[in-house]
Design a protein around this motif. Structure first.
Motif, short mmCIF file in Angstrom:
data_model
loop_
_atom_site.label_atom_id
_atom_site.label_comp_id
_atom_site.label_asym_id
_atom_site.label_seq_id
_atom_site.Cartn_x
_atom_site.Cartn_y
_atom_site.Cartn_z
N PHE A 50 41.32 35.29 -32.94
CA PHE A 50 42.29 34.92 -31.90
C PHE A 50 42.43 36.07 -30.89
CE2 PHE A 50 43.67 32.88 -35.89
CZ PHE A 50 43.54 31.55 -35.53
N PRO A 51 41.44 36.26 -30.02
CA PRO A 51 41.47 37.40 -29.08
C PRO A 51 42.62 37.34 -28.09
CG PRO A 51 39.71 35.86 -28.52
CD PRO A 51 40.24 35.44 -29.86
N GLU A 52 43.22 36.15 -27.93
CA GLU A 52 44.31 36.02 -26.96
C GLU A 52 45.54 36.82 -27.35
OE1 GLU A 52 44.30 32.24 -29.56
OE2 GLU A 52 42.85 33.54 -28.54
N VAL A 53 45.62 37.27 -28.62
CA VAL A 53 46.81 38.01 -29.05
C VAL A 53 46.87 39.42 -28.46
CG1 VAL A 53 46.97 36.72 -31.20
CG2 VAL A 53 45.74 38.90 -31.17
N ILE A 54 45.76 39.90 -27.92
CA ILE A 54 45.76 41.26 -27.38
C ILE A 54 45.63 41.30 -25.86
CG2 ILE A 54 44.87 42.31 -29.49
CD1 ILE A 54 42.10 42.39 -28.18
N VAL A 55 45.64 40.13 -25.23
CA VAL A 55 45.57 40.12 -23.76
C VAL A 55 46.99 40.19 -23.21
CG1 VAL A 55 43.43 38.79 -23.76
CG2 VAL A 55 45.62 37.59 -23.64
N PRO A 56 47.15 40.60 -21.96
CA PRO A 56 48.48 40.69 -21.36
C PRO A 56 49.16 39.32 -21.29
CG PRO A 56 46.86 41.87 -20.04
CD PRO A 56 46.10 41.09 -21.06
N PRO A 57 50.50 39.30 -21.28
CA PRO A 57 51.21 38.02 -21.14
C PRO A 57 50.78 37.29 -19.87
CG PRO A 57 52.73 39.80 -21.68
CD PRO A 57 51.41 40.44 -21.38
N TYR A 58 50.67 35.99 -19.96
CA TYR A 58 50.31 35.14 -18.82
C TYR A 58 48.90 35.42 -18.29
CZ TYR A 58 55.40 34.81 -18.93
OH TYR A 58 56.69 34.66 -19.33
N LYS A 66 49.49 32.96 -10.20
CA LYS A 66 50.24 34.16 -10.55
C LYS A 66 50.84 34.80 -9.30
CE LYS A 66 48.47 36.44 -13.90
NZ LYS A 66 47.63 37.31 -14.75
N ARG A 67 50.07 34.81 -8.24
CA ARG A 67 50.54 35.46 -7.00
C ARG A 67 51.58 34.62 -6.27
NH1 ARG A 67 48.47 35.12 -1.81
NH2 ARG A 67 46.63 34.00 -2.55
N LEU A 68 51.35 33.31 -6.19
CA LEU A 68 52.23 32.47 -5.38
C LEU A 68 53.41 31.89 -6.16
CD1 LEU A 68 49.65 30.46 -3.24
CD2 LEU A 68 50.91 32.53 -2.63
N TRP A 69 53.24 31.74 -7.47
CA TRP A 69 54.31 31.11 -8.25
C TRP A 69 54.96 32.07 -9.25
CZ3 TRP A 69 53.76 29.27 -13.61
CH2 TRP A 69 54.93 28.68 -14.09
N LEU A 70 54.17 32.55 -10.22
CA LEU A 70 54.76 33.33 -11.31
C LEU A 70 55.46 34.59 -10.81
CD1 LEU A 70 55.10 33.48 -14.38
CD2 LEU A 70 53.04 34.89 -14.45
N ASN A 71 54.86 35.27 -9.84
CA ASN A 71 55.47 36.50 -9.32
C ASN A 71 56.79 36.25 -8.61
OD1 ASN A 71 53.32 37.92 -10.32
ND2 ASN A 71 52.31 38.24 -8.36
N ALA A 93 65.18 43.53 -20.43
CA ALA A 93 65.50 42.64 -19.32
C ALA A 93 65.39 43.37 -17.98
CB ALA A 93 66.90 42.06 -19.48
N VAL A 94 65.86 44.60 -17.94
CA VAL A 94 65.86 45.36 -16.69
C VAL A 94 64.46 45.83 -16.31
CG1 VAL A 94 66.68 47.46 -15.57
CG2 VAL A 94 68.26 46.08 -16.93
N PHE A 95 63.68 46.26 -17.31
CA PHE A 95 62.39 46.88 -17.00
C PHE A 95 61.18 46.02 -17.31
CE2 PHE A 95 65.32 50.43 -17.90
CZ PHE A 95 65.27 51.06 -16.66
N TRP A 96 61.36 44.89 -18.04
CA TRP A 96 60.21 44.06 -18.41
C TRP A 96 60.38 42.64 -17.89
CZ3 TRP A 96 59.49 40.70 -23.13
CH2 TRP A 96 58.17 40.22 -23.19
N GLN A 97 61.21 41.82 -18.55
CA GLN A 97 61.41 40.45 -18.12
C GLN A 97 62.89 40.08 -18.21
OE1 GLN A 97 59.07 37.47 -20.06
NE2 GLN A 97 57.17 38.07 -19.06
N GLY A 98 63.37 39.45 -17.16
CA GLY A 98 64.78 39.08 -17.12
C GLY A 98 65.19 38.12 -18.22
N ARG A 99 64.23 37.36 -18.77
CA ARG A 99 64.57 36.39 -19.81
C ARG A 99 65.11 37.07 -21.08
NH1 ARG A 99 60.52 32.76 -20.10
NH2 ARG A 99 59.26 33.61 -18.44
#
Length: 297
Positions: free
Chosen positions: A19-27, A35-40, A99-105
């Motif tokens: 399961f190589p996806e476990v070591i890739v960055p989120p998203y 990623k540029r137009l929506w996720l960001n 939340a402040v430095f990584w993800q607001g969720r």
């Protein structure tokens, strides 16, 4: 012990290989365009430090005060109870930092633990001090007042911006806004990502795009159609089997896609230039949803 550690390492490495996806960055699986137009531009997926000061204070003041209160509670806590207050303080500060430095969720965890520990602290004060002290702490350390006061004070020092600069208005998401689409024959609607879930909830239609990052194919198809010139978008709509196209004129997504492709379908629809292959559907009063039937004959 060494043998056990080696065995565990082997199992972990084998898992990573399978399961190589476990070591890739989120998203990481999201297309770069999305990623540029929506996720960001998704607030909860971004660090809160990028938000306005009022937004940061609205979230952060309560957990910070609750964390400090948890530390103060150590003064009278004993044995296992002391360990619980230490764990609470660590959980609050770590989740708030995430939340402040990584993800607001991550704010949800900090707020939840803060609420539990604040209630426990107030109970302790009632038991060991007096009602007046407990009431004062309840007013200061609660989920509403600190953030509300802090954010309102900060707003005086922030530039005023349009309320639609980071999201849609009420006319984009109410049930009434989609009432015209609800009575149309069921079909596939091409709409911006943020409208997808509401369309599924309030109408009998299917959608391509929804605000879920694993829907990479559908979200990308919708964005490419809106960014394409009208004639190219028509061919895409035919290939997709689309029955309707819909946008919300007050949505930030519309502004973002229009800036990205000034001659694309989204920009044309936003400015009221409807291509011949789209037939406008009369919208209800108070709705900012512009919907169109797709005519490919």
């Amino acid at each position: 012990r060494l043998v056990i550690l080696v065995a565990i390492a082997g199992v972990v490495l084998s898992g990573v290989r399978v399961f190589p996806e476990v070591i890739v960055p989120p998203y990481d699986q999201i297309d770069p365009l999305l990623k540029r137009l929506w996720l960001n531009n998704v607030t909860e997926a971004a660090p809160m430090m990028k938000a306005k000061l009022s937004g940061i204070l609205a979230f952060a003041l309560f957990p910070v005060l609750a964390g400090i209160a948890s530390i103060v509670a150590l003064l009278w806590a004993k044995d296992k109870e002391r360990d619980l207050w230490i764990l609470a303080a660590l959980t609050i500060f770590i989740s708030a930092a995430l939340a402040v430095f990584w993800q607001g969720r991550s704010a949800g965890l900090a707020t939840t633990v803060s609420g539990i520990m604040s209630a426990a602290l107030i109970g302790k004060l009632l038991e060991q001090v007096n009602f007046r002290t407990a009431l004062i702490v309840a007013v200061i350390v609660n989920p509403i007042i600190p953030g509300l006061v802090g954010s309102k004070v900060a707003e005086y020092f922030e530039p005023k911006i349009s309320k639609f600069s980071t999201g849609g208005g009420a006319g984009c998401y109410t049930e009434r806004a989609f009432s015209a689409l609800r009575v149309e024959a069921p079909g596939l609607i091409v709409a911006p990502i943020d409208m997808g879930a509401r369309i599924l909830l309030t109408t009998p239609h299917q959608v391509l795009a929804v605000p879920y990052h694993r829907n990479n194919k559908g979200n990308l198809a919708a964005y490419r159609l809106f960014l394409a010139k009208p004639d190219d978008a028509k061919r895409m709509a035919k290939d997709l089997g689309a029955s309707y196209v819909a946008i919300c004129t007050k949505s930030a997504e519309v502004a973002i896609l229009s800036r990205e492709a000034p001659k694309g379908l989204m920009a044309e629809l936003r400015d009221g230039r409807v291509p011949a292959w789209l037939t406008p559907i009369e919208k209800p009063k108070g709705s900012n949803v512009e919907a169109f039937r797709v005519n490919l004959d």
